[in-house]
Design a protein around this motif. Structure first.
Motif, PDB file in Angstrom:
ATOM      1  N   GLU A 137       0.142  15.828  -1.126  1.00 58.22           N
ATOM      2  CA  GLU A 137       1.558  16.134  -0.933  1.00 58.22           C
ATOM      3  C   GLU A 137       2.425  14.901  -1.184  1.00 58.22           C
ATOM      4  N   LEU A 138       1.963  13.749  -0.760  1.00 56.88           N
ATOM      5  CA  LEU A 138       2.701  12.507  -1.005  1.00 56.88           C
ATOM      6  C   LEU A 138       2.810  12.231  -2.493  1.00 56.88           C
ATOM      7  N   PHE A 139       1.721  12.458  -3.208  1.00 57.71           N
ATOM      8  CA  PHE A 139       1.712  12.249  -4.652  1.00 57.71           C
ATOM      9  C   PHE A 139       2.694  13.183  -5.350  1.00 57.71           C
ATOM     10  N   TYR A 140       2.678  14.450  -4.969  1.00 61.01           N
ATOM     11  CA  TYR A 140       3.560  15.421  -5.614  1.00 61.01           C
ATOM     12  C   TYR A 140       5.028  15.168  -5.253  1.00 61.01           C
ATOM     13  N   ARG A 141       5.246  14.654  -4.067  1.00 65.09           N
ATOM     14  CA  ARG A 141       6.607  14.304  -3.667  1.00 65.09           C
ATOM     15  C   ARG A 141       7.169  13.227  -4.596  1.00 65.09           C
ATOM     16  N   GLU A 142       6.335  12.274  -4.967  1.00 61.74           N
ATOM     17  CA  GLU A 142       6.755  11.219  -5.892  1.00 61.74           C
ATOM     18  C   GLU A 142       7.020  11.789  -7.282  1.00 61.74           C
ATOM     19  N   LEU A 143       6.175  12.717  -7.715  1.00 64.30           N
ATOM     20  CA  LEU A 143       6.386  13.341  -9.026  1.00 64.30           C
ATOM     21  C   LEU A 143       7.706  14.102  -9.059  1.00 64.30           C
ATOM     22  N   ARG A 144       7.992  14.851  -7.999  1.00 64.08           N
ATOM     23  CA  ARG A 144       9.241  15.617  -7.949  1.00 64.08           C
ATOM     24  C   ARG A 144      10.455  14.697  -7.929  1.00 64.08           C
TER      25      ARG A 144
END
Length: 269
Positions: free
Chosen positions: A7-14
């Motif tokens: 979730e942290l990784f995808y938050r950065e992508l978004r």
């Protein structure tokens, strides 16, 4: 946890997408996993081994003997061998290997498991030809890797047995179910045609695979009931990737079974 990191990784992508208008693509890997993946080893039906794919037994035995021969070179058991840097050196190594593979012990060991229609002498000719080409590329050719031996291995092993030394590995009984499951088949790629059926292929036996020694080739079977854990594992992995990326590139696509790619694509949708 895995979920929190994802979730942290995808938050950065978004965040990057919102700020810079970028879209993200990723490789997805459906036909192999890292050899370091300990989960896979708990599910013998999820990877190719000697128990579920017995036609690989002679290929494994030859592969193991290549490991034995390499240790002999390293320990100085062949005084005529010094190094590998020229075509002459390669020819000498191949000659020494041929003598090793023609010993009565090795011939008896491998010949007992060869499929009908394949003679050991004809097989040996193909194997030595493939190995010679590999040695030239790894150690000699100007356009090759120009490795140095023994800093780099003589040949890449097609099969791995994590946790065992080579001496312990040579004690494995290939007819024993538990021992057979300890042998992991590495993934790789072939020139030209893909490997469609591991239960009949001779590519591993004839040393025709450009091997990736750090990865395990996955065994899906024809449907989820053939390997339930693996299908669930890869469904979760695929959906996790689809949540964060806008497009996929299928890694090693031509050696990924079509029905696996099709099923995975449906999960993405």
């Amino acid at each position: 946890s895995y979920e929190e990191q994802l979730e942290l990784f995808y938050r950065e992508l978004r965040k990057i997408q919102a700020e810079d208008g970028l879209l993200f693509l990723t490789d997805v890997v459906w036909n192999h996993v890292s050899i370091c993946n300990e989960d896979i080893r708990c599910h013998g039906d999820a990877y190719y081994n000697l128990e579920n794919t017995p036609n690989l037994i002679p290929a494994y035995l030859l592969d193991r003997e290549l490991g034995v021969f390499e240790e002999e070179l390293k320990s100085g058991e062949h005084p005529s061998f010094v190094s590998i840097s020229t075509g002459h050196d390669v020819n000498l190594v191949v000659q020494l290997l041929k003598k090793h593979l023609e010993t009565a012990r090795v011939v008896k060991l491998v010949d007992a498991f060869l499929p009908p229609g394949i003679s050991y002498p004809s097989l040996l000719e193909k194997v030595l030809g493939a190995i010679r080409g590999g040695l030239m590329y790894r150690f000699v050719d100007g356009s090759g890797l120009r490795y140095s031996f023994p800093e780099k291995c003589l040949v890449e092993r097609y099969f791995k047995v994590p946790g065992l030394t080579l001496a312990e590995e040579t004690q494995l009984d290939v007819n024993n179910v538990d021992d057979g499951r300890k042998v992991l088949t590495c993934n790789g790629w072939t020139m030209g045609e893909s490997i469609d059926d591991m239960s009949t292929t001779q590519a591993y036996l004839k040393r025709e695979v450009v091997i990736w020694g750090d990865s395990i080739k996955l065994r899906y079977g024809q449907c989820p009931s053939d390997s339930p854990w693996l299908w669930r594992y890869m469904e979760r992995y695929t959906c996790d990737m689809a949540r964060g990326f806008h497009g996929f590139r299928i890694d090693n696509c031509h050696n990924t079974p079509l029905h696996v790619s099709t099923s995975s694509a449906k999960h993405v949708e």
